[in-house]
Write a protein that holds these residues in place. Structure first.
Motif, PDB file in Angstrom:
ATOM      1  N   GLU A  18      -3.385  -0.470  -7.184  1.00  0.00           N
ATOM      2  CA  GLU A  18      -3.178  -0.546  -5.742  1.00  0.00           C
ATOM      3  C   GLU A  18      -3.875  -1.751  -5.156  1.00  0.00           C
ATOM      4  O   GLU A  18      -3.350  -2.434  -4.282  1.00  0.00           O
ATOM      5  CB  GLU A  18      -3.735   0.704  -5.066  1.00  0.00           C
ATOM      6  CG  GLU A  18      -2.923   1.923  -5.362  1.00  0.00           C
ATOM      7  CD  GLU A  18      -3.794   3.153  -5.372  1.00  0.00           C
ATOM      8  OE1 GLU A  18      -4.244   3.542  -4.291  1.00  0.00           O
ATOM      9  OE2 GLU A  18      -4.037   3.702  -6.458  1.00  0.00           O
ATOM     10  N   THR A  67       2.939  -0.578  -0.969  1.00  0.00           N
ATOM     11  CA  THR A  67       2.180  -0.274  -2.173  1.00  0.00           C
ATOM     12  C   THR A  67       2.565   1.105  -2.691  1.00  0.00           C
ATOM     13  O   THR A  67       2.815   1.304  -3.869  1.00  0.00           O
ATOM     14  CB  THR A  67       0.672  -0.301  -1.888  1.00  0.00           C
ATOM     15  OG1 THR A  67       0.339  -1.562  -1.330  1.00  0.00           O
ATOM     16  CG2 THR A  67      -0.127  -0.095  -3.156  1.00  0.00           C
ATOM     17  N   ILE A  89       2.966   2.955  -6.526  1.00  0.00           N
ATOM     18  CA  ILE A  89       2.510   4.312  -6.828  1.00  0.00           C
ATOM     19  C   ILE A  89       3.648   5.200  -7.316  1.00  0.00           C
ATOM     20  O   ILE A  89       3.561   5.801  -8.392  1.00  0.00           O
ATOM     21  CB  ILE A  89       1.856   4.950  -5.582  1.00  0.00           C
ATOM     22  CG1 ILE A  89       0.700   4.107  -5.102  1.00  0.00           C
ATOM     23  CG2 ILE A  89       1.400   6.355  -5.900  1.00  0.00           C
ATOM     24  CD1 ILE A  89      -0.359   3.900  -6.132  1.00  0.00           C
TER      25      ILE A  89
END
Ligand SMILES: Nc1ncnc2c1ncn2[C@@H]1O[C@H](COP(=O)(O)OP(=O)(O)OP(=O)(O)O)[C@@H](O)[C@H]1O
Ligand SMILES: [Mg+2]
Lengths: 384, 276
Positions: free
Chosen positions: B169, B182, B187
């Motif tokens: 991240e 992100t 993720i």
């Protein structure tokens, strides 16, 4: 043109850990600045604060004279190479390289052009369609570098980028990084705990201990004029031998530097210079390189030592010998000093060893290279 | 040679054990193919597993006696909505709890954990009043909305995200991605096992939901499959063959889903430490 300034930066974590204290550092445009220090000294924390991954507790952080304390990472236009590379595992090398460009909202054509260019530069072209897990450590490292430079950021940050590579590859990539940085002229902050890496790579090197800056200067100066005992011991391989000494009057009102059974008489000028330290604790430092064979022409003093161990490196050898300092001689000032008492001293000598462990031999010394440190550990000078 | 016999013995006993567990499903499948009269008569004997004179008569009956496709559609629609919306909402919540810094996070998270131990039965009646006040009775919405946010799913995502390397991240943030980008680009693609686990667990719970639909719906229009099969028990004459046929058709989508996602599901269980 990119400059970076740390102004009185401190960092205290939520749990109360003080990682960085009153840190000041100015990095000029295009410079490769290396932060080096032992594990846990706060190097990563400094880097992460500059990246915007960690908040700054107090002080000002400037990039190009703009205060960036409260900017988010994406507003700072920096790139970072992580120790474990942090490649996106679900993306191919090509997608990894393209990701920062896509975030810049460049058009598709430009994205591809720049990704290809960087891949070419780093020799990644044949690997473009591979996933990170299919790459070797060195290749991953290159992809991480590529992902950092593809954006042409204002500042590169690298946190121990070589520590997961084997020794040979480390050397090779270290050179590549140096060449690349010199060519691109991007301001770079490079973190390592390896002083050899720091000395060979950095335009300047900042030495940090326990969250405080100890000294910052060109590698050669760090070696020649360490600001304090910590730097003296840290730089060099092995580092400087440090031991407590006392100043004692000998004949003709001259002084002598005494430690253990050793006594080095001083001349009039030297006596003069050291007069004010009489009765105060003093530490002396000798680089392993300051020792000679006893009959060497430039050796101006001799000491007798008992050999503890020998490490042969082929073209030279390291001689470890007992540090003949009796603790009663100078009151123990600090725990560190006592530590130094117990540590063996080390000499670096050319050729191959001609003595054995346990032997008592004479060693020559180049007194010019004796450093003196005051009780506050600051360099007094190598006045001799 | 001795080894061979031992291995055979082990294999045979495992097979027997497997048969024991598979028997009810097999009974259902075979029963659904038999004429109604024979289902009960042969239930106690080995003939129960013997589908001679198989026919699809019972399946036809199901469609003629109730509006099966209606029930099926309702179940698919409701479950599908809960699963999809649940994945989005709970994944985001799990992410916020595991990775974002905000005031009161720990307190809110402990509240979520507390909800984990409250069964639906305990709050069914107050919830019933609430949806009645909202005028939601006899709708799809009433069967979907209360089940989207799910404490267990949030917890599952939370633990999975905690295990992802933080540097991923951080690298994305530095590369210029915002929080949402992100989350979506970095993720989610790395959390497929968690998504699969949550999807399957949610699906299973919703697919067999009985009590709540029973309370808030009346009539076939919005009722899901479990209420449909229940209708057969109260709809004279009691036809076991039809019930079996209904059962087979109700279980089939679950099996299909499980087979498709099996690999991810196993990974998810391994990764999150959740037992099914
Ligand atoms: N998130 C955190 N919360 C609390 N303390 C932390 C946190 N991160 C780091 N520290 C502490 O801050 C100090 C400096 O850590 P930092 O990671 O900057 O060290 P470092 O110089 O990078 O060390 P290394 O060479 O091992 O990477 C350490 O004492 C560490 O325990
Ligand atoms: Mg570190």
């Amino acid at each position: 043109m990119t400059t970076v300034n740390f102004k009185n930066i401190s960092k205290v974590f939520d749990d109360g850990t003080g990682a960085v204290t009153d840190f000041n550092l100015d990095i000029s445009d295009g410079e490769l600045m290396v932060l080096v220090g032992p594990s846990g000294c706060g190097k990563s924390t400094l880097l992460r604060m500059l990246a915007g991954l960690e908040t700054v507790s107090s002080g000002e952080l400037l990039i190009d004279d703009q205060i960036v304390n409260h900017c988010s990472p994406q507003e700072r236009n920096i790139a970072m190479v992580f120790q474990n590379y942090a490649l996106y595992p679900h993306m191919t090398v090509r997608r990894n390289l393209e990701f920062p460009l896509k975030m810049m909202k460049l058009n598709k054509h430009e994205v591809q052009r720049r990704a290809n260019e960087v891949a070419e530069l780093l020799g990644l072209t044949p690997l473009l369609e591979h996933k990170p897990r299919q790459l070797s450590g060195g290749q991953r490292q290159r992809v991480a570098m590529g992902r950092a430079i593809v954006r042409e950021p204002k500042v590169f940050l690298m946190d121990e980028p070589l520590s997961n590579l084997d020794a040979k590859l480390r050397l090779q990539i270290r050179n590549e990084i140096a060449t690349l940085q010199r060519r691109m002229k991007t301001t770079t902050l490079y973190v390592t705990h390896d002083q050899v890496e720091a000395m060979t790579l950095g335009d300047r090197v900042a030495i940090i201990n326990q969250g405080r800056l100890q000294q910052v200067s060109e590698p050669q100066i760090l070696y020649e004029r360490p600001a304090n005992i910590f730097v003296a011991e840290f730089i060099g391989n092995p580092g400087m031998n440090i031991f407590k000494i006392a100043l004692r009057p000998v004949q003709d009102q001259r002084l002598a530097i005494c430690w253990g059974k050793q006594q080095l008489p001083l001349n009039a000028r030297q006596t003069q210079a050291l007069q004010k330290y009489i009765g105060k604790p003093l530490f002396a430092g000798l680089r392993p390189e300051a020792f000679r064979h006893p009959d060497a022409s430039d050796a101006d003093a001799k000491i007798e030592v008992e050999i503890e161990s020998i490490e042969s490196l082929g073209h030279e050898y390291l001689l470890y010998f007992k540090n003949h300092i009796t603790t009663g001689e100078v009151d123990s000032l600090r725990a560190k000093g006592d530590n130094a008492v117990n540590q063996p001293m080390v000499a670096r000598l050319p050729g191959k060893p001609d003595a054995r462990v346990g032997d008592k031999i004479k060693l020559g010394l180049v007194l010019k290279q004796l450093y003196l440190f005051s009780s506050s550990e600051k360099l007094v000078g190598n006045i001799l | 040679m001795k080894r061979f016999w031992i291995n055979s013995a082990i294999t045979l006993s495992l097979l027997a054990l497997a048969l024991l567990f598979i028997a009810p499903i097999l009974l259902m499948l075979v029963g659904s193919l038999k004429p109604d009269a024979r289902v009960l008569v042969e239930a106690g004997s080995w003939k129960a597993l013997l589908p001679d004179q198989a026919s699809l008569q019972n399946y036809g009956d199901v469609f003629s006696r109730v509006d099966f496709s209606r029930y099926m559609f309702n179940s698919l629609w409701i479950t599908g909505c809960v699963v999809v919306a649940g994945l989005i909402v709970n994944a985001m919540a799990g992410y916020a709890f595991s990775r974002m810094q905000w005031r009161g996070r720990d307190m809110v998270f402990s509240l979520v954990l507390m909800i984990l131990i409250i069964p639906l039965e305990a709050i069914a009646v107050p919830l019933f009043y609430q949806v009645t006040l909202l005028g939601w009775r006899d709708t799809y919405i009433v069967q979907i909305v209360p089940f989207i946010a799910n404490a267990f799913s949030i917890y599952l995502f939370y633990t999975f995200f905690l295990g992802l390397p933080r540097e991923l991240e951080e690298a994305a943030r530095i590369d210029g991605a915002g929080v949402l980008r992100t989350f979506i680009s970095i993720i989610v693609p790395n959390a497929k096992p968690a998504f699969a686990s949550v999807a399957i667990l949610t699906f299973l719970t919703q697919w067999s939901a009985f009590l709540w639909p029973m309370m808030v719906t009346s009539g076939e229009a919005v009722r899901p499959l479990p209420l449909g099969i229940a209708a057969f028990f109260t709809l004279p004459p009691l036809q076991w063959g039809d019930i079996f046929a209904f059962g087979v058709m109700m279980v089939a989508p679950v099996l299909l889903l499980f087979l498709i996602f099996q690999k991810w599901f196993v990974q998810g269980v391994a990764a999150t430490g959740v037992k099914g």
